[in-house]
Motif scaffolding. Structure first.
Motif, PDB file in Angstrom:
ATOM      1  N   ASP A 141       0.854  -1.187   0.000  1.00 41.95           N
ATOM      2  CA  ASP A 141       0.000   0.000   0.000  1.00 41.95           C
ATOM      3  C   ASP A 141       0.896   1.247   0.000  1.00 41.95           C
ATOM      4  O   ASP A 141       0.862   2.050   0.919  1.00 41.95           O
ATOM      5  N   HIS A 196       3.968   1.426   0.654  1.00 43.39           N
ATOM      6  CA  HIS A 196       4.919   1.409   1.780  1.00 43.39           C
ATOM      7  C   HIS A 196       6.204   2.142   1.386  1.00 43.39           C
ATOM      8  O   HIS A 196       6.691   2.010   0.269  1.00 43.39           O
ATOM      9  N   HIS A 242       5.823   1.555   6.759  1.00 42.05           N
ATOM     10  CA  HIS A 242       4.699   1.945   5.896  1.00 42.05           C
ATOM     11  C   HIS A 242       4.660   3.440   5.614  1.00 42.05           C
ATOM     12  O   HIS A 242       4.596   3.860   4.462  1.00 42.05           O
ATOM     13  N   ASP A 243       4.725   4.240   6.685  1.00 44.20           N
ATOM     14  CA  ASP A 243       4.512   5.676   6.493  1.00 44.20           C
ATOM     15  C   ASP A 243       5.178   6.422   7.638  1.00 44.20           C
ATOM     16  O   ASP A 243       4.876   6.162   8.795  1.00 44.20           O
ATOM     17  N   ARG A 282       0.645  -5.727   6.077  1.00 44.66           N
ATOM     18  CA  ARG A 282      -0.670  -5.405   6.666  1.00 44.66           C
ATOM     19  C   ARG A 282      -0.514  -4.792   8.053  1.00 44.66           C
ATOM     20  O   ARG A 282      -1.151  -3.795   8.388  1.00 44.66           O
ATOM     21  N   ARG A 286       0.863  -1.207   8.117  1.00 39.69           N
ATOM     22  CA  ARG A 286      -0.157  -0.240   7.675  1.00 39.69           C
ATOM     23  C   ARG A 286      -1.121   0.041   8.833  1.00 39.69           C
ATOM     24  O   ARG A 286      -1.484   1.199   9.080  1.00 39.69           O
ATOM     25  N   THR A 315       0.294   2.533  11.193  1.00 41.76           N
ATOM     26  CA  THR A 315       0.229   3.931  10.725  1.00 41.76           C
ATOM     27  C   THR A 315      -1.090   4.561  11.165  1.00 41.76           C
ATOM     28  O   THR A 315      -1.121   5.671  11.703  1.00 41.76           O
ATOM     29  N   TYR A 316      -2.182   3.832  10.956  1.00 39.11           N
ATOM     30  CA  TYR A 316      -3.507   4.368  11.304  1.00 39.11           C
ATOM     31  C   TYR A 316      -3.667   4.499  12.813  1.00 39.11           C
ATOM     32  O   TYR A 316      -4.238   5.473  13.299  1.00 39.11           O
TER      33      TYR A 316
END
Ligand code: NAD
Length: 375
Positions: free
Chosen positions: A35, A37, A57-58, A85, A88, A91-92
């Motif tokens: 996604d 990354h 990821h971010d 997965r 990610r 990150t959220y």
């Protein structure tokens, strides 16, 4: 300020080391779980039996933080998919908790019971040291507190350790869940007085028990279950709780259901059984699938997204990266952020007729896009 991010830059390692660390982002980009990354590192050391993936990821909000999982996935791609997965998700989780941290996660492709030798951990610590500045790790499935302590003696970027670490996160997580649960109740009822409110708590472990103590002190009526009979008996005696079987807790006659045990407890099969009008608990990955939040919404059940309400654990670990050192009081002072964010989510979800987990993701994305652009 947290440490400076140096994505893609690696620290030098001893010329004699058998470890190689390579950027496999292009290979990872072919997988469905990829996604955008920022960077995927592969650490290989045949001599010491290490195959480790660190997925970053971010880092728009800060250096990546996420635990190291040690797991014998069937294939390398399955291990890589897991890392993609999970990083990610981190990150959220960090973004919605308003933390200056990015999302990362590591997977060591190995059987923790058989392969996790000191040599393997030595090699992994060398890899971590090379990623210092861009990635912080912590415990996860297959990596114990003792392992984290061992790694911390060899690399600085290990959190959640005994020495200089942030201690047991469970009381912090439990307090955050308690505040979040009250916010959900207040959203529905216009006040947060829990006297006489029936709350079904699934799981009386570190977080569930501490949550129950707070709820009992507020005069709530507890209905609890655990697969551990001793804990159930103790809850009857010490918390004055009504008890039920693990199978019956979902359908218990309650105002609030607080899952504090396993993941995937809310599914197309179990959601129709729920009697409670609110779901607010500590467990990770409570929904069997993202779309199950819509099933909850369609039944008029208010869902406090798990990674928002249980962010106390992450907020606690993030406290270790404070330049003045870890301070539990300062960490506790950050927890009211959880009910604030939840109330925001509930308001937006209701106004737009959308599931709360969609809105949580959107809020995280807004915080990410208002940060500096990705490196
Ligand atoms: P824990 O292992 O201390 O407690 C889990 C409890 O659930 C145990 O008492 C266990 O016997 C019970 N249990 C297992 N299966 C059950 C079932 N089918 N029905 C009823 N009870 C069952 O774990 P914890 O640290 O209290 O964490 C609880 C949940 O919260 C987990 O999903 C965890 O991932 C999540 N979480 C914990 C933290 C933290 O700070 N500890 C932070 C964020 C999220």
């Amino acid at each position: 300020m947290l440490m400076q991010v140096e994505t893609r830059a690696l620290r030098k390692q001893a010329a004699t080391s058998s470890l190689t660390v390579t950027d496999i982002t292009a290979q990872a980009a072919k997988l469905e779980a990829f996604d955008g990354h920022e960077c995927i590192w592969l650490g290989r050391d045949e001599e010491r039996g290490l195959t480790a993936i660190v997925a970053i990821h971010d880092t728009r909000l800060g250096p990546a933080l996420g635990g190291t999982r040690v797991w014998p996935h069937e294939t390398f791609d399955a291990a890589l998919t897991d890392a993609l997965r999970l990083s990610r998700g981190m990150t959220y989780k960090a973004a919605v908790a308003n933390l200056p941290l990015g999302g990362g996660k590591a997977v060591i492709w190995a059987d923790p019971a058989r392969d996790k030798t000191p040599q393997l951990l030595d090699a992994y610590a060398e890899m971590l040291a090379q990623l210092d500045g861009q990635y912080f790790t912590a415990e996860d499935v297959g990596l114990s507190l003792a392992d984290a302590d061992y790694l911390r003696e060899r690399a600085r970027n290990v959190t959640g350790t005994t020495k200089g670490g942030s201690l047991n996160p469970s009381p912090v997580t439990a307090h955050g869940v308690y505040l979040g649960l009250k916010a959900a109740f207040a959203w529905r009822n216009g006040h947060d007085d829990l006297t006489g409110v029936r709350i079904a708590v699934q799981g009386l472990g570190s977080v569930g028990w501490a949550l129950c103590e707070r709820l009992r002190d507020d005069g709530a009526k507890l209905i609890v279950s655990d697969i551990n009979e001793l804990r159930v008996a103790k809850a009857r005696k010490e918390l004055g709780a009504e008890t039920t079987t693990p199978d019956a807790i979902l359908a218990a006659e309650a105002d609030i259901f607080a899952p504090c045990a396993l993941g995937a407890v809310l599914s197309a099969e179990t959601i129709p059984l729920l009697q409670a009008g609110i779901v607010a608990g500590a467990a990770n990955n409570q929904l069997a699938g993202h779309d199950d939040a819509k099933l909850l919404m369609d039944r008029g059940i208010l869902y406090a997204p798990d990674y928002v309400i249980n962010a106390g654990g992450l907020i606690n670990v993030a406290g270790e990266l404070d330049p003045d050192g870890y301070d539990r009081e300062r960490v506790m002072a950050r927890l009211p952020e959880i009910p604030r964010t939840l109330t925001d989510i509930f308001a937006r979800a209701e106004k737009q007729g959308r599931p709360t987990n969609d809105v949580a993701r959107e809020i995280a994305e807004e915080r990410l896009t208002s940060a500096r652009p990705a490196a």
